[in-house]
Design a protein around this motif. Structure first.
Motif, mmCIF file in Angstrom:
data_model
loop_
_atom_site.group_PDB
_atom_site.id
_atom_site.type_symbol
_atom_site.label_atom_id
_atom_site.label_comp_id
_atom_site.label_asym_id
_atom_site.label_seq_id
_atom_site.Cartn_x
_atom_site.Cartn_y
_atom_site.Cartn_z
ATOM 1 N N PRO A 41 -5.710 2.518 18.396
ATOM 2 C CA PRO A 41 -6.286 1.522 17.485
ATOM 3 C C PRO A 41 -7.586 0.965 18.037
ATOM 4 C CG PRO A 41 -4.458 0.574 18.720
ATOM 5 C CD PRO A 41 -4.462 2.052 19.008
ATOM 6 N N ASP A 42 -8.508 0.699 17.150
ATOM 7 C CA ASP A 42 -9.812 0.166 17.558
ATOM 8 C C ASP A 42 -10.169 -1.040 16.693
ATOM 9 O OD1 ASP A 42 -12.561 -0.288 18.050
ATOM 10 O OD2 ASP A 42 -12.858 1.774 18.677
ATOM 11 N N ASN A 43 -10.808 -0.808 15.547
ATOM 12 C CA ASN A 43 -11.175 -1.916 14.655
ATOM 13 C C ASN A 43 -9.930 -2.555 14.046
ATOM 14 O OD1 ASN A 43 -14.335 -0.939 13.087
ATOM 15 N ND2 ASN A 43 -13.750 -0.993 15.231
ATOM 16 N N LEU A 44 -9.939 -3.895 13.947
ATOM 17 C CA LEU A 44 -8.881 -4.636 13.268
ATOM 18 C C LEU A 44 -9.506 -5.629 12.295
ATOM 19 C CD1 LEU A 44 -6.452 -5.661 16.185
ATOM 20 C CD2 LEU A 44 -6.310 -3.638 14.725
ATOM 21 N N SER A 45 -8.865 -5.813 11.157
ATOM 22 C CA SER A 45 -9.276 -6.844 10.209
ATOM 23 C C SER A 45 -8.053 -7.265 9.413
ATOM 24 C CB SER A 45 -10.373 -6.321 9.281
ATOM 25 O OG SER A 45 -10.942 -7.369 8.512
ATOM 26 N N TYR A 46 -7.939 -8.569 9.133
ATOM 27 C CA TYR A 46 -6.727 -9.082 8.491
ATOM 28 C C TYR A 46 -7.051 -9.694 7.132
ATOM 29 C CZ TYR A 46 -2.450 -11.686 7.600
ATOM 30 O OH TYR A 46 -1.304 -12.157 7.018
ATOM 31 N N SER A 47 -6.200 -9.389 6.126
ATOM 32 C CA SER A 47 -6.326 -9.955 4.788
ATOM 33 C C SER A 47 -5.276 -11.033 4.588
ATOM 34 C CB SER A 47 -6.153 -8.868 3.721
ATOM 35 O OG SER A 47 -6.004 -9.453 2.439
ATOM 36 N N ASP A 48 -5.728 -12.281 4.423
ATOM 37 C CA ASP A 48 -4.804 -13.376 4.119
ATOM 38 C C ASP A 48 -4.158 -13.163 2.755
ATOM 39 O OD1 ASP A 48 -5.254 -15.145 6.433
ATOM 40 O OD2 ASP A 48 -7.281 -15.335 5.638
ATOM 41 N N GLU A 49 -4.951 -12.675 1.800
ATOM 42 C CA GLU A 49 -4.460 -12.533 0.434
ATOM 43 C C GLU A 49 -3.386 -11.454 0.319
ATOM 44 O OE1 GLU A 49 -6.963 -11.245 -3.255
ATOM 45 O OE2 GLU A 49 -7.028 -13.435 -3.103
ATOM 46 N N LEU A 50 -3.543 -10.362 1.067
ATOM 47 C CA LEU A 50 -2.606 -9.242 0.981
ATOM 48 C C LEU A 50 -1.564 -9.254 2.094
ATOM 49 C CD1 LEU A 50 -5.164 -6.418 0.104
ATOM 50 C CD2 LEU A 50 -3.565 -7.541 -1.462
ATOM 51 N N ARG A 51 -1.677 -10.216 3.025
ATOM 52 C CA ARG A 51 -0.753 -10.288 4.162
ATOM 53 C C ARG A 51 -0.720 -8.947 4.895
ATOM 54 N NH1 ARG A 51 1.108 -14.522 6.386
ATOM 55 N NH2 ARG A 51 3.225 -13.717 6.641
ATOM 56 N N THR A 52 -1.898 -8.379 5.101
ATOM 57 C CA THR A 52 -2.003 -7.022 5.626
ATOM 58 C C THR A 52 -3.019 -6.957 6.754
ATOM 59 O OG1 THR A 52 -1.369 -6.033 3.510
ATOM 60 C CG2 THR A 52 -2.604 -4.639 5.030
ATOM 61 N N LYS B 288 -2.426 -18.356 8.928
ATOM 62 C CA LYS B 288 -1.209 -18.942 8.359
ATOM 63 C C LYS B 288 -0.037 -18.859 9.325
ATOM 64 C CE LYS B 288 1.948 -18.669 4.429
ATOM 65 N NZ LYS B 288 2.294 -17.966 3.165
ATOM 66 N N ASP B 289 0.080 -17.735 10.030
ATOM 67 C CA ASP B 289 1.206 -17.531 10.939
ATOM 68 C C ASP B 289 0.873 -17.864 12.383
ATOM 69 O OD1 ASP B 289 2.532 -16.592 8.717
ATOM 70 O OD2 ASP B 289 2.204 -14.486 9.184
ATOM 71 N N PHE C 41 0.848 -1.187 0.000
ATOM 72 C CA PHE C 41 0.000 0.000 0.000
ATOM 73 C C PHE C 41 0.884 1.237 0.000
ATOM 74 C CE2 PHE C 41 -3.020 -3.134 1.270
ATOM 75 C CZ PHE C 41 -4.253 -2.662 0.835
ATOM 76 N N VAL C 42 0.575 2.160 -0.885
ATOM 77 C CA VAL C 42 1.250 3.456 -0.918
ATOM 78 C C VAL C 42 0.315 4.441 -0.222
ATOM 79 C CG1 VAL C 42 2.226 5.278 -2.354
ATOM 80 C CG2 VAL C 42 2.442 2.870 -3.051
ATOM 81 N N ALA D 15 -3.097 0.459 6.821
ATOM 82 C CA ALA D 15 -2.734 -0.879 6.347
ATOM 83 C C ALA D 15 -1.309 -1.176 6.802
ATOM 84 C CB ALA D 15 -2.828 -0.951 4.822
ATOM 85 N N TYR D 16 -1.145 -2.328 7.472
ATOM 86 C CA TYR D 16 0.169 -2.710 8.003
ATOM 87 C C TYR D 16 0.546 -4.067 7.417
ATOM 88 C CZ TYR D 16 3.717 -4.245 11.405
ATOM 89 O OH TYR D 16 4.870 -4.702 12.010
ATOM 90 N N ASN D 17 1.613 -4.086 6.611
ATOM 91 C CA ASN D 17 2.074 -5.337 6.022
ATOM 92 C C ASN D 17 2.858 -6.133 7.065
ATOM 93 O OD1 ASN D 17 4.069 -7.148 4.555
ATOM 94 N ND2 ASN D 17 2.827 -6.435 2.837
ATOM 95 N N VAL D 18 2.402 -7.343 7.380
ATOM 96 C CA VAL D 18 3.012 -8.105 8.475
ATOM 97 C C VAL D 18 4.381 -8.645 8.108
ATOM 98 C CG1 VAL D 18 0.769 -8.723 9.457
ATOM 99 C CG2 VAL D 18 1.856 -10.271 7.804
ATOM 100 N N ASP D 19 4.732 -8.643 6.833
ATOM 101 C CA ASP D 19 6.050 -9.122 6.408
ATOM 102 C C ASP D 19 7.072 -7.984 6.333
ATOM 103 O OD1 ASP D 19 5.174 -11.820 6.065
ATOM 104 O OD2 ASP D 19 4.258 -11.228 4.175
ATOM 105 N N THR D 20 6.695 -6.893 5.674
ATOM 106 C CA THR D 20 7.633 -5.777 5.508
ATOM 107 C C THR D 20 7.579 -4.795 6.668
ATOM 108 O OG1 THR D 20 6.039 -4.373 4.324
ATOM 109 C CG2 THR D 20 7.323 -5.939 3.009
ATOM 110 N N LYS D 21 6.512 -4.881 7.481
ATOM 111 C CA LYS D 21 6.278 -3.972 8.623
ATOM 112 C C LYS D 21 5.979 -2.537 8.172
ATOM 113 C CE LYS D 21 7.589 -7.575 10.945
ATOM 114 N NZ LYS D 21 6.563 -8.543 11.388
ATOM 115 N N LYS D 22 5.632 -2.371 6.904
ATOM 116 C CA LYS D 22 5.311 -1.039 6.401
ATOM 117 C C LYS D 22 3.896 -0.646 6.826
ATOM 118 C CE LYS D 22 4.877 1.808 2.260
ATOM 119 N NZ LYS D 22 4.955 1.887 0.785
ATOM 120 N N LEU D 23 3.766 0.592 7.316
ATOM 121 C CA LEU D 23 2.488 1.140 7.753
ATOM 122 C C LEU D 23 2.059 2.236 6.783
ATOM 123 C CD1 LEU D 23 0.329 1.234 10.092
ATOM 124 C CD2 LEU D 23 1.736 3.048 11.092
#
Length: 707
Positions: A511-522, A420-421, A33-34, A539-547
């Motif tokens: 932070p309040d609402n959370l939702s996870y995308s398996d497809e985007l790893r986000t 997955k993780d 995500f940019v 959007a937080y990528n769980v692999d790259t840690k980019k927010l």
């Protein structure tokens, strides 16, 4: 970024065989995500919008950018097919009237939409628009103000709607065609529904948070919302109500004929249910418990897809670090096993707090000293003989504290699962107060002793199977959290900045609402912050840690209803609502007044929340689709002249100029960009010479020639 007309449209070009083969060998390398900048003008601060994009990089080095936009489905005060979306209804399905202004009764209408569950129901009737029929469950958490301008929070029964949506089969765009209110008359109404979730078996898990204090109610019913809630719901001034009738997890099933059924799961415990989130085994459930001095609970159902009976556990925090929100090992304490019917029988009997507990007012032998929500005060309690099950399921937090579970969490909000993780994510909106070290030794326990982070922390919990509880009995689940640590940490500011922010604007706050995308790893995060001038969705990528910031909410409003939907009939969505716009603005003057004026004009004098979604997120199929179609090359001159354009070759800079009407396209050999009507656009492949012909991107050329 490609010009918007290119979009995701499918093209049917003439493709050279060798290029088709090359495209098939190319794969998606990364997706990110940019993010967008925070708003700076009064107009932007007052609106809900996205300026972010999704950038897909392929293994051949080419890049595709998919711009995101926010689309409003409806405002809460709008009527859809004759029903006001956010209207509050009584037991008989009639609007509850606001009579706070003499001689001017009007229906109570919520400005606070929350949880969304978007899904398809097999066998559902097609809509009149001809698209795919989808169902959307939406919560209306509360009503901020009555017509007299006074708080109506908790005093009027909440509601839920079922909206029928038409999904355009070509574009994926959603539009409402019908809306009806969900009937809660069989389960004593709906009490302050906050967040929710979609189960793996396609039902909606609702919530009832901020449960009434049954001890306070018994001493003085006016000290809780129970009586006003009950009188409004039953339209009967003689009804007093029962605090134990609400505070549970309702489950809503939508049938093919667009009717609904509702059950409340009393065996999942009574506490401040932010939401329940089901694990992949379809029987383990994780919860948020909102408020101060709250508790981390776990429920394991007896059977998959059946939440009517199970065992409830509460966690003991065994701290290992106080940094970044802290970290700890988790020990699970069994509170008991029950069925919905067993617990409901206690409610039906009219059981009171004093039937369950004995109390003392000081340290007394046989009594346990505790402190928990909703009381927030030190209490000395003893469970009466034979009332352990009633205590465990009607007073889950008080009983949990009595048997040694940790009741020191603060503002525990959303929950998401990364199967997955083997991770669970839990949002702690404000890490302070009961989570800090008790330097005055005033509290009964002090398990959590972390450093204050008012901006909050999103925690990561490791899940494991084969675990045993404190009584040395096995926990019948492969998804039991064993360790908890801070993952995404907010940053408090020493003083407010020029926009009134007291937390770093480019980091998540509260932070309040959370939702996870398996497809985007986000992991997606929605804010409920009094520390940001505008709340955001991230959007937080769980692999790259980019927010990345992907959505801005009007100042004073809250980001709610977060649900990521991966690949629903070939399209992906991030559902995201907005509630109480302009209600809690921290902007300094004169900026505050400027923003307030725009909000009042846009959102009906702050009376309307918004239900909608972020559009433009590609599915993996759409990424591959673009890779196989948009990456083909065509002979530029042949295609251009066949479409009535003129072509001119410039040997000096090895460029080609294509002219059609008032439009021009300039392409240079071996350059990965082109100029269309004076604007630079990125090409998926650089133009090049093959067999004495200039070859360029088919999709870009087709898009230009179709102007």
């Amino acid at each position: 970024m490609l010009v918007p007309v290119l979009g995701l449209a499918l093209l049917a070009p003439s493709v050279l065989p060798n290029m088709a083969h090359a495209a098939n060998d190319v794969k998606v390398k990364s997706v990110e995500f940019v993010g967008m900048a925070a708003p700076t003008t009064p107009q932007d601060m007052a609106k809900m919008y996205s300026g972010a994009s999704v950038q897909v990089t392929y293994t051949d080095g080419s890049v595709k950018s998919f711009p995101l936009t926010y689309k409003t489905l409806f405002k809460t005060d709008e009527s859809i097919n004759g029903t006001i979306a956010g209207v509050s209804q009584d037991k008989n399905g009639k609007p509850i009237m606001d009579t706070s202004v003499p001689n001017s009764p009007t229906p109570f209408v919520s400005d606070a939409p929350d949880s969304n569950s978007l899904f398809k129901v097999d066998g559902a009737k097609a809509t009149a628009k001809g698209g795919n029929p989808l169902s959307l469950i939406t919560h209306y958490e509360y009503i901020t103000l009555n017509n007299a301008g006074k708080s109506a929070y908790g005093m009027v029964p909440a509601s839920m709607s079922l909206t029928t949506l038409d999904q355009d089969k070509k574009t994926g765009e959603l539009s409402p065609t019908d809306l009806k209110k969900v009937d809660f008359s069989g389960v004593d109404g709906l009490w302050i529904p906050c967040n929710g979730s979609l189960t793996p078996w396609n039902t909606h898990l609702s919530s009832e948070e901020y449960e009434a204090d049954a001890r306070a109610f018994e001493a003085d019913p006016t000290q809780t919302f129970v009586s006003s809630f009950t009188k409004s719901y039953y339209q009967d001034d003689k009804k007093v109500g029962n605090p134990y009738a609400n505070g549970y997890i309702p489950e809503v099933t939508v049938l093919a004929d667009n009717t609904t059924t509702v059950v409340k799961h009393y065996s999942m415990g009574r506490f401040s249910h932010e939401l329940g989130r089901v694990a992949p085994d379809m029987k383990t459930v994780f919860f948020g418990d909102d408020g101060g001095n709250t508790m981390l609970f776990l429920y394991v159902a007896d059977k998959a897809k059946d939440l009517s009976a199970g065992t409830l556990y509460a966690a003991k925090w065994i701290q290992t670090s106080d940094e970044n929100g802290g970290s700890a090992n988790l020990q699970w304490i069994p509170l008991g096993h029950a069925t919905d019917a067993e617990v409901k029988s206690y409610v039906d009997k009219g059981l009171k707090f004093s039937d369950i507990f004995e109390t003392a007012d000081k340290d007394t032998a046989g009594f346990t000293k505790i402190k928990s929500y909703p009381s927030g005060k030190v209490e000395w309690l003893k469970v009466k003989p034979g009332m352990e099950k009633a205590a465990a399921f009607l007073e889950s937090r008080r009983y949990g504290a009595v048997v040694g579970a940790t009741a020191e969490f603060n503002k525990m909000e959303g929950v998401a699962v990364n199967a997955k993780d083997n991770k669970v994510y839990v949002a702690m909106s404000y890490v302070e107060k009961s989570m800090e070290k008790d330097t005055k030794a005033a509290d009964p326990t002090d398990d959590i002793q972390v450093k204050k982070i008012k901006a909050g922390v999103t925690y990561e919990l490791d899940m494991k199977g084969g675990q045993i509880d404190r009584s040395k009995q096995p926990i019948n689940s492969e998804y039991v959290p064993s360790m908890m640590k801070g993952l995404i940490v907010g940053q408090d500011l020493a003083k407010a900045d020029s926009k009134g922010n007291t937390a770093a604007e480019d980091l998540v706050a509260n932070p309040d609402n959370l939702s996870y995308s398996d497809e985007l790893r986000t992991l997606f995060i929605g804010e409920d912050s009094g520390m940001h001038s505008n709340n955001f969705t991230w959007a937080y990528n769980v692999d790259t840690k980019k927010l990345s910031r992907i959505l801005s909410i009007p100042a004073g409003g809250e980001a709610t209803g977060l649900q990521v939907v991966d690949n629903l009939n070939g399209f992906s969505y991030v559902m995201s609502n907005m509630q109480h716009p302009g209600d809690e603005m921290i902007l300094p003057e004169p900026l505050k007044g400027q923003v307030d004026a725009v909000i009042n004009k846009t959102y009906d004098n702050k009376r309307a929340g918004v239900v909608g979604y972020v559009s433009g997120i590609p599915t993996s199929g759409q990424m591959i689709e673009w890779m196989s179609t948009d990456k083909s090359l065509s002979a530029l001159r042949d295609m251009a002249e066949a479409n009535g354009a003129t072509v001119k070759w410039n040997e000096s800079d090895r460029s080609v100029t294509v002219t059609k009407g008032s439009h021009s396209l300039i392409v240079k050999i071996n350059d990965s960009s082109a100029i269309v009507d004076g604007q630079t656009v990125q090409l998926p492949y650089a133009s090049r010479i093959e067999n004495e012909k200039t070859m360029m991107s088919t999709s870009v050329l087709n898009s230009f020639l179709s102007r």
